[in-house]
Design an enzyme around this catalytic site. Structure first.
Site, PDB file in Angstrom:
ATOM      1  N   GLN A 110      33.554  29.179  55.963  1.00 32.84           N
ATOM      2  CA  GLN A 110      34.575  29.461  54.959  1.00 32.84           C
ATOM      3  C   GLN A 110      35.743  28.484  55.097  1.00 32.84           C
ATOM      4  O   GLN A 110      36.230  27.919  54.117  1.00 32.84           O
ATOM      5  CB  GLN A 110      35.077  30.899  55.131  1.00 32.84           C
ATOM      6  N   HIS A 131      35.979  24.835  53.561  1.00 36.69           N
ATOM      7  CA  HIS A 131      36.124  24.601  52.124  1.00 36.69           C
ATOM      8  C   HIS A 131      37.433  23.927  51.777  1.00 36.69           C
ATOM      9  O   HIS A 131      37.506  23.045  50.923  1.00 36.69           O
ATOM     10  CB  HIS A 131      36.070  25.927  51.356  1.00 36.69           C
ATOM     11  N   HIS A 163      44.537  54.963   5.447  1.00 34.77           N
ATOM     12  CA  HIS A 163      43.430  55.345   6.315  1.00 34.77           C
ATOM     13  C   HIS A 163      42.853  56.689   5.860  1.00 34.77           C
ATOM     14  O   HIS A 163      41.640  56.850   5.719  1.00 34.77           O
ATOM     15  CB  HIS A 163      43.908  55.456   7.764  1.00 34.77           C
ATOM     16  N   SER A 193      39.434  30.561  48.413  1.00 33.31           N
ATOM     17  CA  SER A 193      38.319  31.423  48.759  1.00 33.31           C
ATOM     18  C   SER A 193      38.549  32.128  50.108  1.00 33.31           C
ATOM     19  O   SER A 193      39.326  31.668  50.932  1.00 33.31           O
ATOM     20  CB  SER A 193      37.119  30.476  48.817  1.00 33.31           C
ATOM     21  N   GLU A 210      36.744  38.225  48.724  1.00 35.09           N
ATOM     22  CA  GLU A 210      35.722  37.596  47.897  1.00 35.09           C
ATOM     23  C   GLU A 210      34.348  37.805  48.542  1.00 35.09           C
ATOM     24  O   GLU A 210      33.404  38.226  47.888  1.00 35.09           O
ATOM     25  CB  GLU A 210      36.045  36.101  47.784  1.00 35.09           C
ATOM     26  N   HIS A 211      34.253  37.493  49.837  1.00 32.81           N
ATOM     27  CA  HIS A 211      33.005  37.666  50.589  1.00 32.81           C
ATOM     28  C   HIS A 211      33.236  38.629  51.752  1.00 32.81           C
ATOM     29  O   HIS A 211      34.181  38.445  52.517  1.00 32.81           O
ATOM     30  CB  HIS A 211      32.537  36.336  51.200  1.00 32.81           C
ATOM     31  N   GLU A 245      49.710  59.906  11.990  1.00 32.58           N
ATOM     32  CA  GLU A 245      50.085  58.528  12.309  1.00 32.58           C
ATOM     33  C   GLU A 245      50.719  57.822  11.097  1.00 32.58           C
ATOM     34  O   GLU A 245      51.024  56.638  11.157  1.00 32.58           O
ATOM     35  CB  GLU A 245      48.875  57.742  12.836  1.00 32.58           C
ATOM     36  N   ASP A 277      25.794  31.283  48.849  1.00 37.90           N
ATOM     37  CA  ASP A 277      26.328  30.093  48.179  1.00 37.90           C
ATOM     38  C   ASP A 277      25.231  29.297  47.491  1.00 37.90           C
ATOM     39  O   ASP A 277      25.489  28.580  46.521  1.00 37.90           O
ATOM     40  CB  ASP A 277      27.007  29.167  49.204  1.00 37.90           C
ATOM     41  N   ASN A 282      40.975  21.848  39.119  1.00 32.60           N
ATOM     42  CA  ASN A 282      42.274  21.739  39.796  1.00 32.60           C
ATOM     43  C   ASN A 282      43.382  22.415  38.979  1.00 32.60           C
ATOM     44  O   ASN A 282      43.110  23.096  38.001  1.00 32.60           O
ATOM     45  CB  ASN A 282      42.592  20.261  40.064  1.00 32.60           C
ATOM     46  N   GLN A 330      42.332  17.266  29.512  1.00 31.51           N
ATOM     47  CA  GLN A 330      41.826  16.674  28.267  1.00 31.51           C
ATOM     48  C   GLN A 330      40.406  17.167  27.949  1.00 31.51           C
ATOM     49  O   GLN A 330      40.066  17.375  26.774  1.00 31.51           O
ATOM     50  CB  GLN A 330      41.899  15.136  28.301  1.00 31.51           C
TER      51      GLN A 330
END
Lengths: 430, 430
Positions: free
Chosen positions: A259, A262, A420, A237, A327-328, A415, A361, A214, A191
């Site tokens: 890591q 998380h 054009h 991650s 990612e890392h 074309e 981070d 989420n 929402q």
């Protein structure tokens, strides 16, 4: 026990491919529910936000108010301990000064044909920043999303954050206040995304929506994409640590667990050329796990998704790193710089043993919003560029048009776009 | 007759908002069919491509071969008239030299705390370029997508193009050959997108997919997004011409029609401060329409989506331009540069009367893949950056970690990520 792979074993290619393809997240299909929520917000505006927040967040926004007042933001900042405020301000200043260097340059030049070409960068007018509620409400994420938008010069930055049972973490509001975000609404979920994209009586629509959320939030972002811009949809991650035999097993173990804590879907990987180090790290992880408050999460992540990969030498690990596209990436090795230079696909590289990923981070200055789930193959971490866009500019005079015109007319003809061609020839009388 | 709006009339704000919100394309829901096709290609690979191409394109790829051979590419280039080849080469050279200026710079610096920060740009490894078949097979689009990828340094560029009844326009193959694209497959639709994203026995997967396509292709790109990167999903195209009373009605009419001939959903808009010019342009459009081969398309577009907006002076048009956020903006006015500088939201600006938009479609050097349907509010035209990504780099030594560590430990503590804090404190012994 994490999986252990050894490149020299004959079934390694197969096992590595399976490892790469393994799913870490159950995908929940909330498409239809989200479509219903978006339609409701479009139809009923604020009333829908109030009803949906009563259902999902058990909060009466008709009473509490949709908007978080300036007084509430000020009070939140005043309520946190001075040393926390200072740490946030320190982080903010470092993020700001690093991101200031990312501001892109305009270009304008006249070429040999007399054509003026160029481009101009401008900021997006209005950005919506989604901030999750509950335990995943991280003030550091507020800074990482809001500061680049500020640096880009975005005139209007709006934050939405759910208030389950009426509560929003004061730290999140304090971070917003510090980052200069004044327009904050206590609404979350699909929402909130719908309200940002389409607007309601109280919330003016924005042009782009960023920030993690989420499954509902992610699905809503996908559905409103096109109407507004969105950032990438973040997956679980991961960290990959590349280490030689002289690295500290304890430091590596600590970073793998940072890591893993998380999320049970997080992934921690060690690649090393030392069997001894591999064994020591595994032992050190077991030792540290026991004393971690988030032991349940971290141990599930390490058990289900952790991996140790043994290579004959670190140079031969580079192609594996690129396939994982982490990612890392941390590099604990004597020749860390040289190894880092060879990597093509990684969201961020933390070079040398004194650069734990946790620094990135919070206070390193670089952005912690980074491409997950192998998407570093084709995308980049959040930056000032994500809050700007480029207008290209072309300017011809009669002479330049004489030079470029014939080729344009020719291509329009092949074309079969006659109008054009005419739009050029009408000016050059050919 | 196109709609005519006059800013000074009392109902203008309302009518303008309605105009902005009007839909130009029926959205076709092909989600499920596309999901089925993608699943089929993932399950059966080449066999699925062969079966689906037999159904949709009436072509037997088992016999003809999936891959277009080098000999076919060479033959296509040899088959087109020399002046067309030269026009394509001219366009390619101009696109190449302009896009070469877009290559981003790496950065690395040491700040006052002794922290080394920076970033490094690398190209995507493999890019898939979708090219539509039939009448929408434009060689100019091949160049506009392939050349920036080449300039970015993408090692592998794959093109897919459907071969309805076995045919591919030689111009498209010739443009591919000119642009240095050697890996071409004669497959289209959602099945081609699936093959690029997931791979088959013959087609190795790519990391990013770009290029325009029909509703099936667009839906397929959305569905594989995340597994691979995609470019924006293009909507119907539009031009906005901002003109003062001294502008040429004929030139403007020609440019409005060059846009309108693309598609019945295309949109051509004139904003002017001269009622006289407005009338002249409307008359000129009617006159030119009659002699256009694509009269049916162009007249439907002009009738259904065309608009003339009258303003008291051109400066007061700028906020309207920004709300429309046109893909293409032409400015025919004495102070064209000054007006261009004030615009915030436009894909591309064509400054001055000698810069018809068609020049940008072919030979200007700037890219003709631009944000449509008001998305210039938050996105940019295709560029070299779309084929590259940025890895951020952070490097601390013991001294720098001493300075940054305490704030990181503090923030980890307030976010209740203990392992994050420990990964720092284990190194600083605090």
């Amino acid at each position: 026990m994490p999986i252990r792979l050894i490149t020299e074993q004959p079934d390694f290619p197969e096992r590595f491919t399976t490892f790469l393809g393994s799913k870490r997240e159950a995908s929940v299909d909330v498409q239809e529910q989200v479509a219903t929520i978006i339609a409701d917000v479009r139809a009923r505006g604020d009333d829908a936000l109030i009803d949906l927040s009563r259902t999902f967040d058990r909060v009466d926004l008709a009473k509490l108010g949709l908007r978080v007042t300036d007084a509430e933001l000020d009070a939140a900042l005043a309520s946190i301990p001075p040393e926390t405020r200072e740490a946030l301000a320190f982080a903010k200043a470092r993020i700001e000064s690093h991101h200031a260097r990312q501001k892109p340059a305009d270009d304008s030049y006249r070429d040999a044909a007399g054509v003026v070409l160029g481009h101009r960068w401008t900021s997006v007018d209005a950005v919506g920043l989604y901030v999750p509620g509950g335990t995943a409400a991280y003030p550091s994420s507020v800074l990482m999303n809001a500061v680049p938008a500020q640096v880009a010069g975005v005139p209007r930055i709006v934050m939405v954050v759910p208030a389950p049972d009426g509560e929003i973490a004061p730290l999140v509001l304090a971070a917003a206040r510090l980052a200069g975000v004044h327009e904050v609404y206590r609404v979350g979920g699909a929402q909130a995304v719908a309200a940002l994209a389409y607007g309601t009586q109280t919330i003016q629509p924005v042009d782009k929506i960023v920030g993690p959320g989420n499954a509902y939030v992610a699905a809503a972002k996908r559905q409103v994409f096109g109407k507004v811009g969105i950032d990438m949809v973040a997956g679980p991650s991961e960290v990959l640590i590349l280490a030689d035999g002289n690295a500290s097993a304890d430091w590596i173990a600590a970073d793998l667990l940072a890591q893993a804590e998380h999320d049970t879907a997080a992934q921690s990987i060690l690649i090393t050329d030392s069997h001894e180090l591999a064994d020591q790290v595994e032992k050190a992880v077991e030792g540290m796990l026991a004393t971690l408050p988030r032991v349940a999460i971290a141990s599930a992540s390490w058990r289900d998704h952790g991996a140790i990969i043994l290579v004959p030498d670190l140079a031969s690990a580079i192609p594996l790193v690129d396939r994982i596209a982490p990612e890392h990436l941390e590099i604990h090795a004597a020749n860390a710089d040289a190894l880092a230079a060879k990597v093509r696909h990684a969201g961020a590289i933390f070079v040398g043993a004194f650069t734990p990923e946790a620094i990135g981070d919070y206070v390193g200055g670089t952005n912690h919003v980074l491409p997950t789930a192998r998407s570093a193959r084709f995308s980049s971490g959040l930056s000032v560029l994500d809050f700007m866009k480029r207008t290209s500019i072309l300017k011809l005079d009669a002479g330049a048009l004489e030079q470029l015109g014939p080729a344009a007319v020719r291509l329009a003809a092949v074309e079969r776009l006659d109008a054009h061609g005419r739009s050029v020839s009408i000016r050059t009388n050919r």
